[in-house]
Design an enzyme around this catalytic site. Structure first.
Site, PDB file in Angstrom:
ATOM      1  N   SER A 249     -99.250 -21.285 -68.758  1.00 55.67           N
ATOM      2  CA  SER A 249     -98.619 -22.018 -67.672  1.00 55.67           C
ATOM      3  C   SER A 249     -99.543 -22.034 -66.449  1.00 55.67           C
ATOM      4  O   SER A 249    -100.690 -22.469 -66.550  1.00 55.67           O
ATOM      5  CB  SER A 249     -97.248 -21.418 -67.373  1.00 55.67           C
ATOM      6  OG  SER A 249     -96.479 -22.272 -66.565  1.00 55.67           O
ATOM      7  N   ASP A 343     -92.802 -29.338 -74.642  1.00 52.35           N
ATOM      8  CA  ASP A 343     -92.898 -28.620 -73.371  1.00 52.35           C
ATOM      9  C   ASP A 343     -92.191 -29.428 -72.285  1.00 52.35           C
ATOM     10  O   ASP A 343     -92.592 -30.550 -71.963  1.00 52.35           O
ATOM     11  CB  ASP A 343     -94.375 -28.435 -73.014  1.00 52.35           C
ATOM     12  CG  ASP A 343     -94.588 -27.538 -71.805  1.00 52.35           C
ATOM     13  OD1 ASP A 343     -93.621 -27.262 -71.082  1.00 52.35           O
ATOM     14  OD2 ASP A 343     -95.746 -27.128 -71.589  1.00 52.35           O
ATOM     15  N   HIS A 377     -92.124 -24.507 -73.851  1.00 52.88           N
ATOM     16  CA  HIS A 377     -93.140 -24.071 -72.893  1.00 52.88           C
ATOM     17  C   HIS A 377     -93.536 -22.614 -73.061  1.00 52.88           C
ATOM     18  O   HIS A 377     -94.711 -22.281 -73.026  1.00 52.88           O
ATOM     19  CB  HIS A 377     -92.621 -24.306 -71.471  1.00 52.88           C
ATOM     20  CG  HIS A 377     -93.628 -23.991 -70.408  1.00 52.88           C
ATOM     21  ND1 HIS A 377     -94.801 -24.715 -70.260  1.00 52.88           N
ATOM     22  CD2 HIS A 377     -93.659 -23.018 -69.444  1.00 52.88           C
ATOM     23  CE1 HIS A 377     -95.494 -24.221 -69.250  1.00 52.88           C
ATOM     24  NE2 HIS A 377     -94.832 -23.188 -68.734  1.00 52.88           N
TER      25      HIS A 377
END
Length: 433
Positions: A249, A343, A377
């Site tokens: 991330s 995601d 994600h």
């Protein structure tokens, strides 16, 4: 070479219980690493008996995660989770050896399973019930650790660098990796500790909201991350001449920036990262990367009070936004992109393809890109359950993260192996040149 998921450093001690009914539930070993496979067997049932397997785990805040699997005993009155298919009506179906783990769901909404103190294990509790429901037939427990025998944790307070270094068992030196997490802040060590079990000297690096580091995400200096690289390169237990980087991330765009500007990096793995600088200004010497802008009008609400932010960030390839684009073409290391097709945080696939384009334009080698169509994600090490939604610290509201539980679980198993193989190949190879 991929190390065994059941290392010899942890004793194979079964835990089981036999109820008054004579049913025996056994989980082997009684203590293992968190990312190890699950081996669970039941004996003493009636042939063809229907039962339900209940799995429970309480996180460090006391919040309960649980799952239920429906099973039918074979003609010998036995079932083996690695071979027996789970029936409809539970948290998972089919032959799913780790189904009881990856299908865990929080009792409290918006809860993500994390591990903050890796020095203590998580305990899984299993109980077998008749179906229709009745009193437990048998129960068992298993401790899942993050630090195997011989792994050491060294708090790091070196210059400005703050974090924890995890060293594998043995004399070393070992391939070195710096692991950088996302926007939550503080210090999370679970990935670094698990990598140390696999033979990597791994630094879990904090970069804000920890001790004397900046309290919020406004501006970062890449010189801080450069200090961390130099700390690892000089450490006697770290194998040179280059180290690896692992970022997820926000940590993904940070490690891409490190790979693009800093020396001493041999391999960089990015898990659902951005190719643009996100959320905070990044400075290095006389270079400034402003955070990519957002379009709040593109926020979607898949359910009341819960956001889908996947379209909110602006396109870094548009001229007005290119100042935020990380100059990936400058990177001289090997690159691996782990990409989730579902995601909901941002367009990880687009960012990985953009990185490929930038590298090609610079005449660099094409990176390795691994695409998981139905993953979300938060691609974690194996056996962490899918986080469907939770509070986003920067957005200030709950958001969805995407992913389908089983496909996401399979992506975690595969990507965790690929990341280790990637670092073993390129860090050890570099050290022998």
């Amino acid at each position: 070479m991929m190390l065994s998921l059941l290392p010899r450093t942890l004793p194979h001690v079964p835990r089981s219980s036999r109820a008054m009914s004579g049913v025996r539930l056994q989980v082997v070993p009684g203590r293992c690493l968190y990312d190890a496979p699950l081996r669970l067997q039941v004996r003493g049932l009636s042939p063809g008996q229907d039962v339900s397997l209940h799995t429970a785990l309480s996180d460090e805040g006391g919040q309960l995660f649980s799952s239920v699997g429906r099973y039918r005993a074979d003609s010998s009155g036995e079932l083996d989770v690695s071979r027996s298919p789970a029936l409809e009506g539970g948290s998972y179906t089919g032959v799913e050896p780790e189904g009881p783990l990856w299908s865990l769901e929080p009792r409290t909404p918006l809860r993500r399973l994390l591990k903050k103190d890796v020095r203590s294990p998580y305990q899984l509790r299993f109980s077998l019930h008749p179906h229709p429901p009745g009193a437990p037939l048998a129960s068992a427990a298993q401790d899942r650790s993050f630090m195997g025998e011989g792994v050491t944790r060294v708090p790091v307070r070196d210059g400005r660098v703050r974090g924890s270094l995890f060293l594998p068992q043995g004399p070393g030196p070992f391939p070195g990796v710096i692991e950088v997490q996302g926007t939550g802040g503080g210090l999370l060590e679970y990935k670094a500790s698990l990598l140390a079990n696999r033979g990597f000297a791994t630094l879990a690096l904090a970069y804000y909201n920890y001790e004397d580091l900046p309290k919020d995400m406004k501006e970062f200096r890449l010189e801080y991350f450069e200090e961390a690289v130099n700390y690892m390169l000089k450490h006697p237990q770290v194998m040179g001449p280059g180290i690896g980087l692992l970022g997820h991330s926000k940590g993904g765009d940070l490690v891409l920036s490190m790979a693009s500007f800093l020396k001493g990096i041999a391999a960089t793995a990015v898990v659902n990262g951005s190719v643009a600088n996100v959320a905070a200004t990044l400075r290095y010497k006389d270079i400034t990367l402003p955070p990519i802008g957002i379009d709040a009008k593109k926020l979607k609400l898949p359910q009341p009070g819960v956001g889908d932010i996947s379209d909110v960030l602006l396109n870094p390839l548009e001229e007005a936004n290119r100042k935020s684009l990380i100059p990936v073409g400058r990177a001289d290391c090997k690159l691996l992109f782990i990409v989730a097709g579902d995601d909901k945080n941002w367009k990880s696939d687009f960012y990985a393809q953009t990185a490929c384009q930038l590298l090609a334009e610079a005449g660099k080698e094409k990176p390795e890109v691994v695409f998981y169509p139905k993953a979300g994600h938060y691609i974690e090490p194996p056996n962490f359950p899918l986080c469907k939604m939770s509070m986003h610290k920067l957005v200030g509201m709950p958001v969805v993260w995407g992913g389908e539980p089983k496909a996401h679980a399979m992506a975690q198993v595969d990507s965790w192996k690929r990341i280790q193989d990637f670092f073993n190949k390129h860090l050890k190879k570099k050290s022998q040149l």
